[in-house]
Design a protein around this motif. Structure first.
Motif: not given
Length: 254
Positions: A161-164, A168-170, A230-231, A239-243
């Protein structure tokens, strides 16, 4: 630890307001409880609390809890105060949903095996009974099974879910939760967010993202300000790391 009178004043006021419900115990966990609260960052960290009431939790109890939190609304830091309300009769089931105040509203959610282990390992007793007298212990297998399930069933889905990941919190919670989960399944222990940030580069996490989290959480004065764009880049890197990282953890321990 970054903690001033504002935190203590809010905790004292909360306990005072709670007296009308005659709690058996009030405990703190998360950053406030960890190793004496050394990872607590006032204004950033949540005040994660558990109150054990004699019970049962009725409609009248819900009304009184709502009124309690309404009376606190002018207190500094009150938006960070979260509390789940247990009873001795309902405390044993980790799947049971308990009355909870968080994000300035009432709802129901479980008290997870991670929270339960935190309470047993380094929970801060604010009043009343100790956690080990009212809360069953969590085995290493139960803890590991939960963190793997949480990574697989919640975090892996949210990665898509890209928008998440513009928030910062996500980014902060997603990255640190993964490092903490990896440590729990490997070593059977819980670590703080600060420790998670130290471990993330060794787990293959993008160093720019780790530095960004540390800068914002710990006010590191020498950290460079984020560049334009940066955001969006941070979200992509995360996302590229966590998945793939979550997929590897689940394949190894699921």
């Amino acid at each position: 630890m970054t903690r001033s009178d504002a935190t203590d004043r809010l905790l004292d006021r909360f306990r005072t307001e709670l007296r009308d419900l005659d709690p058996l115990a009030v405990w703190a966990h998360g950053s406030l409880g960890s190793e004496g609260g050394d990872d607590y960052q006032e204004g950033r960290s949540d005040l994660d609390l558990i109150a054990v009431l004699e019970g049962p939790v009725t409609a009248g109890t819900v009304w009184r809890v709502a009124r309690l939190h309404a009376r606190l609304r002018a207190e500094p830091l009150v938006a960070k105060l979260h509390c789940s309300y247990l009873t001795p009769a309902t405390a044993a089931d980790p799947e049971r949903r308990h009355l909870t105040w968080a994000h300035q509203q009432l709802f129901a959610r479980p008290v997870t095996p991670v929270t339960r282990r935190e309470l047993h390992a380094f929970g801060l007793v604010l009043s009343g009974e100790r956690p080990d007298t009212l809360l069953p212990p969590v085995t290493d297998d139960e803890l590991a099974a939960f963190v793997v399930r949480d990574q697989r069933d919640f975090w892996r889905r949210e990665v898509d879910r890209v928008a998440n990941w513009t928030e910062d919190a996500w980014v902060d919670v997603g990255m640190t939760t993964h490092a903490r989960a990896a440590t729990t399944v490997k070593d059977g222990r819980l670590i703080t967010k600060r420790e998670a940030l130290e471990l993330l580069p060794g787990l293959g996490a993008p160093v720019e993202v780790v530095a960004d989290i540390r800068r914002r959480r710990y006010d590191e004065p020498d950290a460079p300000a984020p560049a334009q764009g940066w955001t969006a880049r941070r979200g992509q890197l995360t996302r590229e790391y966590l998945g793939p990282a979550i997929d590897r953890l689940v394949a190894a321990y699921g």
